[in-house]
Design a protein around this motif. Structure first.
Motif, PDB file in Angstrom:
ATOM      1  N   PHE A  31      34.390  38.615  46.620  1.00 55.05           N
ATOM      2  CA  PHE A  31      34.735  39.230  44.128  1.00 55.05           C
ATOM      3  C   PHE A  31      33.108  39.659  43.878  1.00 55.05           C
ATOM      4  O   PHE A  31      32.317  38.641  43.842  1.00 55.05           O
ATOM      5  N   ILE A  33      32.260  39.562  40.120  1.00 53.80           N
ATOM      6  CA  ILE A  33      32.661  39.538  39.086  1.00 53.80           C
ATOM      7  C   ILE A  33      31.914  40.383  37.949  1.00 53.80           C
ATOM      8  O   ILE A  33      30.515  39.973  37.877  1.00 53.80           O
ATOM      9  N   GLU A  42      27.989  37.856  42.338  1.00 53.83           N
ATOM     10  CA  GLU A  42      28.723  37.602  43.729  1.00 53.83           C
ATOM     11  C   GLU A  42      29.550  36.246  43.497  1.00 53.83           C
ATOM     12  O   GLU A  42      29.057  35.058  43.167  1.00 53.83           O
ATOM     13  N   TYR A  48      34.206  31.013  47.076  1.00 57.04           N
ATOM     14  CA  TYR A  48      35.503  31.187  47.226  1.00 57.04           C
ATOM     15  C   TYR A  48      36.202  29.564  47.990  1.00 57.04           C
ATOM     16  O   TYR A  48      37.101  29.272  47.037  1.00 57.04           O
ATOM     17  N   CYS A  76      42.129  38.715  37.344  1.00 54.21           N
ATOM     18  CA  CYS A  76      40.824  38.204  37.099  1.00 54.21           C
ATOM     19  C   CYS A  76      40.672  37.308  38.297  1.00 54.21           C
ATOM     20  O   CYS A  76      41.908  37.500  39.303  1.00 54.21           O
ATOM     21  N   TYR A  77      39.567  36.873  38.986  1.00 52.28           N
ATOM     22  CA  TYR A  77      39.156  36.560  39.432  1.00 52.28           C
ATOM     23  C   TYR A  77      40.433  35.137  39.815  1.00 52.28           C
ATOM     24  O   TYR A  77      40.181  34.195  40.828  1.00 52.28           O
ATOM     25  N   GLU A  78      40.071  34.473  38.526  1.00 54.35           N
ATOM     26  CA  GLU A  78      40.987  33.276  38.242  1.00 54.35           C
ATOM     27  C   GLU A  78      42.399  33.099  38.687  1.00 54.35           C
ATOM     28  O   GLU A  78      43.184  32.176  39.171  1.00 54.35           O
ATOM     29  N   CYS A  80      43.363  34.991  40.933  1.00 57.89           N
ATOM     30  CA  CYS A  80      43.722  34.840  42.868  1.00 57.89           C
ATOM     31  C   CYS A  80      43.283  33.323  42.650  1.00 57.89           C
ATOM     32  O   CYS A  80      43.909  32.972  43.769  1.00 57.89           O
ATOM     33  N   LEU A  81      41.783  32.747  42.530  1.00 56.71           N
ATOM     34  CA  LEU A  81      41.712  30.841  42.350  1.00 56.71           C
ATOM     35  C   LEU A  81      43.456  30.087  42.511  1.00 56.71           C
ATOM     36  O   LEU A  81      43.588  29.558  43.648  1.00 56.71           O
ATOM     37  N   LYS A 249      35.604  43.083  50.129  1.00 54.06           N
ATOM     38  CA  LYS A 249      34.634  42.712  48.065  1.00 54.06           C
ATOM     39  C   LYS A 249      36.373  43.288  47.480  1.00 54.06           C
ATOM     40  O   LYS A 249      36.832  44.353  46.964  1.00 54.06           O
ATOM     41  N   THR A 251      36.975  43.915  43.364  1.00 53.86           N
ATOM     42  CA  THR A 251      36.477  43.436  41.702  1.00 53.86           C
ATOM     43  C   THR A 251      37.748  44.343  41.120  1.00 53.86           C
ATOM     44  O   THR A 251      39.032  44.398  41.402  1.00 53.86           O
TER      45      THR A 251
END
Length: 571
Positions: A31, A33, A42, A48, A76-78, A80-81, A249, A251
């Motif tokens: 990712f 971010i 990154e 991850y 957002c990244y969170e 996906c997490l 990757k 974004t």
């Protein structure tokens, strides 16, 4: 049956997918971010997985093993997490559209018996305003907020999971994954228009990844930008599973109106889209081209010369289209598009820019891809062929047109509808074919063409089947038409006739007629679009012609993937 032409490595479940990604691409960025200050950083595949293990461990420690966990937040990244931590060893993820009203969100939480919901601050406020109506055992976790007293955040859980792992807690890491057990419960309009929960498993998603990657090349050097809502399987499957399988990757876009700015910012090479977004971008590009002296003529000449140059190994795209290429960040090469028909001219023009649009067909019940074009099949009007390892057929084709219901079969087909065996039996037959409710035909080379939804078919007094999506396509090719919808109207005799609802492209109206939206009268708009309808009708056989129309001054209500909510406009 379609055969893969790229080498595919086997993955048995989604945890195996992430483990292989770490092995192969561990130090590469998973990712990129942008934080609140606008600074970029990154997150590698190794980091991850560490975050996934920490969050998953914390959730297991909270007694959530085997439970339903919802996520209702901005992409957002969170996001996906939270999704991956849940399905890789905790329980079942329930993605929810953050734009839904409280009653709809609360209904999903109750029906699926959700024990914890990851959400952003906006959604948390929506829930807390009517807290007394929520399930008493529901826990709310904020995904992008700094730690605050009395409020549980994802940061708190990551910190807790890190300590638990340090102390030797391996309950999450040791969890046994059943590839055929439900891991994702997605509420959708389904194939009959009522809200149903689609049950998907690891096997569904893993098959999708291996099948698509056998005919579509995504590289570790690729960067994908996520713009569509992640609660839709179309976006989440590509972002969450395709990208790590290939070591690419990811974004995140700040929103549709910022998408071109974000592209310049991140220089993505892969983009997931729907036709309406591409049509809007294409319209803006063509308007800019036409505004320049001899712009349209030079554009056409450039397309011809680029095509000729490609025959002798010359890449002239950056000579003629550098400005357009730079608009997309300079690296864009692939757009994966679906959800509705698209104007073939858009595919042709983007190809001239050096951007391949892979157009396909799918639905949530297929996790979601079923039929698609690929790296060796670039068709403008067909959605392509069944993905490797799957089948598709046309049920009860019309003797004249060949149009019938599209049915698909393969390991990507859902387990069924949640707690609804009756509806499941209606759409999955004894041979394992999913009856999609979509209409189409297949040519003698096995390539499929979509006509529309069976429930949208209009049958006028002449008894012919009219597919509104076809007429909407013809209408949308006129620059004066911003958005349109074709449906059944009634004439004075009570007979069904073909009607249209049109939201004008007021920018084009002003450019052509010199009047703003507030200056042009309803009578003038009726006259303008009467001529548009006449021009469209001249291209159609008499039984398909539009007999009535109404002009709207407001946009149609749309879903979060920019599809018009058709059922709202049967007036």
């Amino acid at each position: 049956m379609t055969k893969p032409f790229y080498k595919v490595r086997e993955i048995k479940d989604l945890r195996d997918l992430i483990n292989q990604s770490v092995e192969l691409y561990g130090t590469r960025p998973a990712f990129e971010i942008k934080n609140r200050k606008g600074e970029h950083y990154e997150i590698t595949y190794e980091k991850y997985r560490r975050h996934i293990d920490r969050l998953g461990t914390a959730l297991v420690d909270m007694g959530l093993s085997g439970q339903r966990i919802a996520i209702c937040a901005e992409s957002c990244y969170e996001w996906c997490l939270s999704y991956m931590a849940t399905v890789l060893g905790v329980g079942v993820i329930v993605p929810i559209d953050k734009e839904l009203m409280f009653d709809d969100i609360n209904s999903i939480l109750n029906v699926s018996d959700v024990k914890l919901i990851f959400c952003d601050k906006k959604t948390a406020n929506k829930l807390n305003e009517r807290k007394d109506e929520l399930k008493k055992d529901l826990q709310i976790v904020l995904i992008r907020e700094d730690p605050q007293e009395g409020i549980v955040t994802i940061t708190d859980l990551l910190r807790k999971g890190k300590q638990l792992l340090k102390d030797g807690d391996t309950r999450y890491l040791d969890a046994v994954i059943d590839p055929d057990a439900m891991c994702s419960l997605i509420f959708t309009s389904g194939t009959t228009g009522t809200s149903k929960g689609v049950m998907l498993c690891h096997r569904n998603f893993c098959f999708e990844v291996m099948s698509a990657m056998g005919i579509l090349k995504i590289n570790p050097e690729d960067c994908g930008i996520s713009m569509l809502p992640l609660h839709h399987t179309y976006e989440s499957t590509i972002i969450l599973f395709f990208a790590p399988y290939c070591g690419a990757k990811v974004t995140f876009c700040d929103g549709f109106k910022y998408v071109l700015n974000n592209m310049k910012e991140f220089s993505p090479s892969v983009f997931v889209s729907v036709p309406l977004i591409l049509e809007t971008i294409h319209r803006r590009l063509m308007k800019a081209i036409k505004s320049k002296p001899h712009g349209e003529t030079l554009f056409k000449i450039g397309k011809v010369l680029c095509k000729m140059g490609s025959y002798v190994g010359l890449d002239l795209k950056k000579v003629f289209f550098k400005e357009i290429i730079d608009t997309f960040g300079g690296s864009m090469r692939l757009i994966i598009c679906g959800a509705a028909p698209i104007n073939p001219q858009i595919l042709e023009d983007f190809k001239a820019f050096g951007i391949q649009i892979v157009f396909g067909y799918g639905l949530t019940e297929c996790a979601p891809l079923a039929i698609m074009n690929h790296d060796k099949l670039h068709l403008a009007e067909s959605v392509g062929v069944p993905i490797p390892g799957s089948e598709a057929k046309i049920l009860d084709p019309d003797p004249e047109t060949g149009i019938g219901e599209i049915c698909v079969k393969g390991p990507m087909v859902m387990l069924g509808y949640y707690n609804n065996p009756e509806e499941t039996a209606k759409v999955i037959d004894s041979e394992g074919f999913l009856h999609t409710g979509d209409l189409g035909r297949v040519d003698d080379k096995g390539r499929f063409y979509i006509s529309g939804r069976s429930k949208n078919v209009i049958i006028p007094s002449n008894g012919k089947n009219i597919y509104p999506e076809e007429l909407e396509y013809h209408l949308s090719t006129d620059p004066l038409v911003g958005e349109c919808l074709v449906l059944g109207d009634e004439n004075k005799k009570g007979e069904t006739i073909i009607g249209a609802r049109i939201f004008p492209n007021f920018e084009e109206i002003k450019e052509r007629f010199g009047k703003n939206k507030d200056e042009i009268t309803d009578e003038e708009l009726t006259d303008i679009f009467g001529k548009v309808i006449k021009a469209v009708n001249e291209k159609l056989p008499s039984y398909k012609r539009i007999a009535s129309f109404k002009i709207r001054r407001t946009e149609f209500v749309k879903t979060t993937t920019s599809k018009i909510q058709r059922f709202k406009y049967h007036d």
